[in-house]
Design an enzyme around this catalytic site. Sequence first.
Site, short mmCIF file in Angstrom:
data_model
loop_
_atom_site.label_atom_id
_atom_site.label_comp_id
_atom_site.label_asym_id
_atom_site.label_seq_id
_atom_site.Cartn_x
_atom_site.Cartn_y
_atom_site.Cartn_z
N ARG A 11 4.31 -0.72 2.76
CA ARG A 11 4.06 -1.68 1.67
C ARG A 11 2.83 -1.27 0.86
O ARG A 11 2.94 -0.82 -0.27
CB ARG A 11 3.86 -3.09 2.27
CG ARG A 11 3.90 -4.22 1.22
CD ARG A 11 2.64 -4.41 0.41
NE ARG A 11 1.46 -4.70 1.23
CZ ARG A 11 0.25 -4.82 0.72
NH1 ARG A 11 0.03 -4.65 -0.58
NH2 ARG A 11 -0.80 -5.07 1.53
N ASP A 12 1.66 -1.37 1.46
CA ASP A 12 0.43 -1.07 0.74
C ASP A 12 0.40 0.37 0.26
O ASP A 12 -0.06 0.66 -0.86
CB ASP A 12 -0.76 -1.34 1.67
CG ASP A 12 -2.10 -1.36 0.95
OD1 ASP A 12 -2.15 -0.97 -0.21
OD2 ASP A 12 -3.09 -1.77 1.57
N HIS A 207 -8.83 -5.33 7.36
CA HIS A 207 -8.15 -4.40 6.45
C HIS A 207 -9.26 -3.63 5.75
O HIS A 207 -9.94 -4.15 4.87
CB HIS A 207 -7.29 -5.15 5.44
CG HIS A 207 -6.54 -4.25 4.51
ND1 HIS A 207 -5.22 -3.89 4.73
CD2 HIS A 207 -6.91 -3.63 3.36
CE1 HIS A 207 -4.82 -3.10 3.75
NE2 HIS A 207 -5.84 -2.92 2.90
N HIS A 209 -10.84 0.07 3.97
CA HIS A 209 -10.52 1.29 3.24
C HIS A 209 -11.56 2.37 3.54
O HIS A 209 -12.69 2.07 3.93
CB HIS A 209 -10.47 1.01 1.74
CG HIS A 209 -9.22 0.34 1.31
ND1 HIS A 209 -8.67 0.50 0.05
CD2 HIS A 209 -8.36 -0.48 1.96
CE1 HIS A 209 -7.55 -0.20 -0.06
NE2 HIS A 209 -7.36 -0.82 1.10
N CYS A 240 -5.11 -0.77 -3.83
CA CYS A 240 -4.67 -1.90 -4.66
C CYS A 240 -4.49 -1.46 -6.10
O CYS A 240 -5.46 -1.03 -6.74
CB CYS A 240 -5.68 -3.04 -4.60
SG CYS A 240 -5.23 -4.44 -5.66
N ASN A 249 -6.75 3.93 2.06
CA ASN A 249 -6.57 3.20 3.30
C ASN A 249 -7.00 4.06 4.49
O ASN A 249 -6.95 5.30 4.44
CB ASN A 249 -5.10 2.81 3.48
CG ASN A 249 -4.74 1.55 2.74
OD1 ASN A 249 -5.36 0.51 2.94
ND2 ASN A 249 -3.74 1.61 1.88
#
Length: 309
Positions: A11-12, A207, A209, A240, A249
């Site tokens: 997804r991300d 979450h 990065h 994002c 990420n």
Amino acid sequence: MQILVSEVGPRDGLQSIKRSMPTEVKHRWIRALAESGLQEIEVASFVPPKLLPQMADAAEVVREAVKIPNLTVLALAPNLRGVQDAVAAGAHKVTLPVSASHAHSLSNIRMTCEEAVAQVGHICRFRDGLPAEKRPKIEVGIATAFGCTIQGAVDEDWAIRMAVMVAEQGADSVGLSDSVGYANPAQIKRMYKRLIAELGPKAGGAHLHNTRGQGLANVVAALDAGITTFDASQGGIGGCPYAPGATGNIVTEDLVFLLESMGLDTGIDIEKLVAARRFLAEGLPGEPVYGFVPDAGLPKNFRPARAIA
């Protein structure tokens, strides 16, 4: 200690790449990730295809992923319509993006911070009205909790207050997101200790990065604060698309190696995990992927946590 690594690459990762991975390759990639021992995978985002054509097959991907035994299937949804679609496809959990930055909130979901919090309440009431067997868990990640590339500084008290507000609205868990890679270990430890103190069992995961090389250092700081769930993306793909400079990420392979080397059990076979990268090469040929462990290999003295135990 058992640590949950939640894979967000499908997804991300994919939503930040302009090309679309073929749906059939997504199915095989997700299955290979699950076969490596990953217990939770965020597989899709329910947004209008005109905004993110990479996610146009979200429902199909979720319907296929929920067939995999012992896998918790997550989907992201920015609004009630997206949540309804995720529920219809059978997602076990739905992640709601709520930003602590006013500027990022408007850019990302076209809502003020306060409107985003109120929307969490509407979504939780919708969930509560569903038959028990169809109710997904609702988790919220407080995005840009450590700073924002649009707004700049984000007040820590406000970020924690937002976490409390969405928990009060009915979210099952609330985590913090370093969406743009601004955080440092001291800030991470301070903020996650506050989150746990405020929310108790509703305190969610991290979450983080690696935009500025702080990712794994921040993982260790979050571990020290008591966090046991971490998002990561295979090959380090993603970021994002609505926050300038939000790349990088944490690489799942490097995260799993770090945790297992520290004697923390992830239940993941690193060699199988690294092998799953072949589907990135197949579905997105030429796309840059990252990771120290895949490049260097496992050291000869490496022993997974379960072997040590």
